[in-house]
Motif scaffolding. Sequence first.
Motif, PDB file in Angstrom:
ATOM      1  N   ILE A   1      15.318 -23.189   8.458  1.00  0.00           N
ATOM      2  CA  ILE A   1      16.744 -22.693   8.024  1.00  0.00           C
ATOM      3  C   ILE A   1      16.716 -22.701   6.377  1.00  0.00           C
ATOM      4  CG2 ILE A   1      19.003 -24.168   7.874  1.00  0.00           C
ATOM      5  CD1 ILE A   1      18.395 -25.367  10.559  1.00  0.00           C
ATOM      6  N   ALA A   2      16.074 -23.344   5.890  1.00  0.00           N
ATOM      7  CA  ALA A   2      16.070 -23.433   4.245  1.00  0.00           C
ATOM      8  C   ALA A   2      15.433 -22.116   3.811  1.00  0.00           C
ATOM      9  CB  ALA A   2      15.301 -24.421   3.666  1.00  0.00           C
ATOM     10  N   GLY A   3      14.699 -21.419   4.504  1.00  0.00           N
ATOM     11  CA  GLY A   3      13.988 -20.253   4.061  1.00  0.00           C
ATOM     12  C   GLY A   3      14.730 -19.010   4.514  1.00  0.00           C
ATOM     13  N   ALA A   4      15.931 -19.040   5.271  1.00  0.00           N
ATOM     14  CA  ALA A   4      16.836 -18.121   5.734  1.00  0.00           C
ATOM     15  C   ALA A   4      18.217 -18.126   5.029  1.00  0.00           C
ATOM     16  CB  ALA A   4      16.732 -18.044   7.285  1.00  0.00           C
TER      17      ALA A   4
ATOM     18  N   LYS B   1      22.690 -35.831  10.341  1.00  0.00           N
ATOM     19  CA  LYS B   1      22.120 -36.455   9.147  1.00  0.00           C
ATOM     20  C   LYS B   1      22.250 -35.840   7.699  1.00  0.00           C
ATOM     21  CE  LYS B   1      18.439 -38.390  12.116  1.00  0.00           C
ATOM     22  NZ  LYS B   1      18.161 -39.593  11.638  1.00  0.00           N
ATOM     23  N   ALA B   2      23.192 -34.705   7.954  1.00  0.00           N
ATOM     24  CA  ALA B   2      23.767 -34.106   6.604  1.00  0.00           C
ATOM     25  C   ALA B   2      22.533 -33.190   6.072  1.00  0.00           C
ATOM     26  CB  ALA B   2      24.458 -35.030   5.859  1.00  0.00           C
ATOM     27  N   PHE B   3      21.654 -32.862   6.704  1.00  0.00           N
ATOM     28  CA  PHE B   3      20.627 -32.120   6.004  1.00  0.00           C
ATOM     29  C   PHE B   3      20.943 -30.703   6.189  1.00  0.00           C
ATOM     30  CE2 PHE B   3      17.592 -35.764   7.366  1.00  0.00           C
ATOM     31  CZ  PHE B   3      17.465 -36.115   5.710  1.00  0.00           C
ATOM     32  N   VAL B   4      21.716 -30.248   7.033  1.00  0.00           N
ATOM     33  CA  VAL B   4      22.006 -28.924   7.655  1.00  0.00           C
ATOM     34  C   VAL B   4      23.671 -28.802   7.885  1.00  0.00           C
ATOM     35  CG1 VAL B   4      21.718 -27.168   9.401  1.00  0.00           C
ATOM     36  CG2 VAL B   4      19.753 -28.234   8.326  1.00  0.00           C
ATOM     37  N   GLU B   5      24.290 -27.817   7.163  1.00  0.00           N
ATOM     38  CA  GLU B   5      25.612 -27.635   7.644  1.00  0.00           C
ATOM     39  C   GLU B   5      25.617 -26.554   8.775  1.00  0.00           C
ATOM     40  OE1 GLU B   5      27.060 -26.260   3.915  1.00  0.00           O
ATOM     41  OE2 GLU B   5      26.795 -28.396   2.904  1.00  0.00           O
ATOM     42  N   LYS B   6      26.763 -26.743   9.695  1.00  0.00           N
ATOM     43  CA  LYS B   6      27.010 -25.802  10.786  1.00  0.00           C
ATOM     44  C   LYS B   6      28.180 -25.076  10.749  1.00  0.00           C
ATOM     45  CE  LYS B   6      27.323 -26.326  15.532  1.00  0.00           C
ATOM     46  NZ  LYS B   6      27.047 -27.223  16.762  1.00  0.00           N
ATOM     47  N   GLY B   7      28.373 -23.500  10.633  1.00  0.00           N
ATOM     48  CA  GLY B   7      29.640 -22.920  10.736  1.00  0.00           C
ATOM     49  C   GLY B   7      29.340 -22.026  11.906  1.00  0.00           C
TER      50      GLY B   7
ATOM     51  N   SER C   1      21.818 -27.870   3.344  1.00  0.00           N
ATOM     52  CA  SER C   1      22.736 -28.690   2.767  1.00  0.00           C
ATOM     53  C   SER C   1      21.942 -29.062   1.242  1.00  0.00           C
ATOM     54  CB  SER C   1      23.412 -29.866   3.180  1.00  0.00           C
ATOM     55  OG  SER C   1      22.165 -30.884   3.279  1.00  0.00           O
ATOM     56  N   GLU C   2      22.713 -29.481   0.294  1.00  0.00           N
ATOM     57  CA  GLU C   2      22.077 -30.064  -0.844  1.00  0.00           C
ATOM     58  C   GLU C   2      21.294 -31.186  -0.666  1.00  0.00           C
ATOM     59  OE1 GLU C   2      20.635 -30.204  -4.448  1.00  0.00           O
ATOM     60  OE2 GLU C   2      21.977 -28.416  -3.903  1.00  0.00           O
ATOM     61  N   ARG C   3      21.459 -31.962   0.412  1.00  0.00           N
ATOM     62  CA  ARG C   3      20.531 -33.230   0.857  1.00  0.00           C
ATOM     63  C   ARG C   3      19.611 -32.576   1.476  1.00  0.00           C
ATOM     64  NH1 ARG C   3      21.392 -37.869   5.392  1.00  0.00           N
ATOM     65  NH2 ARG C   3      20.152 -38.936   4.543  1.00  0.00           N
ATOM     66  N   GLY C   4      19.530 -31.683   2.318  1.00  0.00           N
ATOM     67  CA  GLY C   4      18.519 -31.018   3.040  1.00  0.00           C
ATOM     68  C   GLY C   4      17.446 -30.780   1.838  1.00  0.00           C
TER      69      GLY C   4
END
Length: 91
Positions: free
Chosen positions: A15-18, A53-59, A71-74
């Motif tokens: 997810i971070a790389g996309a 766990k707030a590492f990722v946001e979903k929309g 997310s910034e936390r991720g």
Amino acid sequence: MDDLTGFQRDLLYVIAGADQPSGQDVKGEIETYYSTDINHGRLYPNLDTLVNKAFVEKGELDRRTNYYAISERGRQAIEERREWEKQYVDT
């Protein structure tokens, strides 16, 4: 990040790389890496864990398709993980 499974960490890295990948985009990338089919019953609960766990946001892309974004936390968790790895792996 120390409470994530290896599979969840791999999902986080994908997810971070996309740029806001859909669940199917993430599934395709992770299946390529694992060289095996990943079923929905494994993928989506693990994506939900990353969201919870707030590492990722979903929309929503549309009514049927969700996207995922780091997310910034991720992002911070990945940076901390990479720093921790550097002390053991010389790159």
